[in-house]
Design an enzyme around this catalytic site. Sequence first.
Site, PDB file in Angstrom:
ATOM      1  N   LYS A  57     -12.262 -26.121 -11.236  1.00  0.00           N
ATOM      2  CA  LYS A  57     -11.110 -27.001 -10.993  1.00  0.00           C
ATOM      3  C   LYS A  57      -9.876 -26.434 -11.678  1.00  0.00           C
ATOM      4  O   LYS A  57      -8.784 -26.400 -11.095  1.00  0.00           O
ATOM      5  CB  LYS A  57     -11.400 -28.423 -11.497  1.00  0.00           C
ATOM      6  CG  LYS A  57     -12.314 -29.202 -10.567  1.00  0.00           C
ATOM      7  CD  LYS A  57     -12.833 -30.483 -11.209  1.00  0.00           C
ATOM      8  CE  LYS A  57     -13.857 -31.156 -10.293  1.00  0.00           C
ATOM      9  NZ  LYS A  57     -14.612 -32.221 -10.957  1.00  0.00           N
ATOM     10  N   GLN A 101     -14.717 -35.931 -16.124  1.00  0.00           N
ATOM     11  CA  GLN A 101     -15.899 -35.433 -15.419  1.00  0.00           C
ATOM     12  C   GLN A 101     -17.100 -36.356 -15.673  1.00  0.00           C
ATOM     13  O   GLN A 101     -17.429 -36.659 -16.816  1.00  0.00           O
ATOM     14  CB  GLN A 101     -16.205 -34.005 -15.908  1.00  0.00           C
ATOM     15  CG  GLN A 101     -17.332 -33.315 -15.168  1.00  0.00           C
ATOM     16  CD  GLN A 101     -16.989 -32.990 -13.727  1.00  0.00           C
ATOM     17  OE1 GLN A 101     -15.893 -32.551 -13.412  1.00  0.00           O
ATOM     18  NE2 GLN A 101     -17.936 -33.228 -12.833  1.00  0.00           N
ATOM     19  N   ASP A 124      -9.273 -39.190  -9.085  1.00  0.00           N
ATOM     20  CA  ASP A 124     -10.620 -39.348  -8.535  1.00  0.00           C
ATOM     21  C   ASP A 124     -10.680 -40.551  -7.589  1.00  0.00           C
ATOM     22  O   ASP A 124     -11.593 -40.667  -6.780  1.00  0.00           O
ATOM     23  CB  ASP A 124     -11.627 -39.579  -9.685  1.00  0.00           C
ATOM     24  CG  ASP A 124     -12.512 -38.363  -9.940  1.00  0.00           C
ATOM     25  OD1 ASP A 124     -12.616 -37.503  -9.047  1.00  0.00           O
ATOM     26  OD2 ASP A 124     -13.090 -38.288 -11.030  1.00  0.00           O
TER      27      ASP A 124
END
Length: 300
Positions: A57, A101, A124
């Site tokens: 990422k 995460q 997200d």
Amino acid sequence: MTEPAAQILDGKALAARLCQRLQSAVATLKGEYGQQPGLAVVLVGDDPASEVYVRNKGLQTTAVGMLSFAHRLPADTSEAALLKLVRELNQDDRVHGILVQLPLPPQIGQPAVIAAIDPAKDVDGFHEVNAGRLMTGATVRALVPCTAQGCVMLIKEHRGGNLAGLEAVVLGRSNIVGKPVAHLLLEENCTVTVAHSRTRDVAEVCRRADILVAAVGRPYLVQGSWIMPGATVIDVGINRVIDDAGKARLVGDVDFASACRVAGAITPVPGGVGPMTIACLLRNTVVAACRQRNIEMAAL
Ligand code: NAD
């Protein structure tokens, strides 16, 4: 007679095209508005798979010209310490998107962390505010979960822009994939069925799908015999298995070999949904940066 072979939906190529558009959007934001979008990724612990995701990422974030901030915290980090970092990132003007995460270590409550992220920076798309906007059809104001966005983009590669009236079956009902995919497909005017671990005769439900999205986490669950001829099959699953030669490899939730003979189009694993998830994360960060600064950008 040659056997019919499904079109392979190349997520890598589609993601690369999206990243090219993002790169020029970022250049415009920097050149014309003096704004460089920034994405902060927080990793707690040292899970090797999560470490790989976070590194990728970061690399892709800088590749499109955005700022990347990586925060690595030890596995015994307390919930309070993580919440403090999230609040600092909420206040940081250089950070337009925040991703923590998952999964988190057991001493940290996932819902509390998701709830602490500023919904405007929740790239997200897991915060209740963004989930609520998606569910109520206010999709243009939501940050939509990345994997779900990627699935719909891949479906449109095969079906074109108009999905109205198609039968869609989503296998799996998680907040991360199954539910947001189902809501996006409803927005596209599909007739949507969500099947899950308690569904009776899942195979029969799948057989009526023009569009089948498998997000279960069970290797080879979906067989060719479950698929309607010509269907679009999106395989979200990422499962690590040991093959006949004793080698570890990644496979999806769909038995690719038998599905290929029936489906009209299918995503491979790896190289299908995975690359689209990261590209859509970068897209969400650009979208979030534009909204935070009231900048109108062409659709990405
Ligand atoms: P999850 O465990 O939260 O949810 C799995 C869902 O599958 C549940 O809703 C459950 O009811 C359903 N299910 C379980 N067994 C079933 C069965 N036999 N028949 C029908 N439904 C069944 O998982 P998740 O987070 O939604 O992820 C699903 C898969 O997608 C995993 O393999 C995960 O690694 C993968 N994933 C991939 C990406 C990507 O970018 N490619 C992103 C997120 C998740």
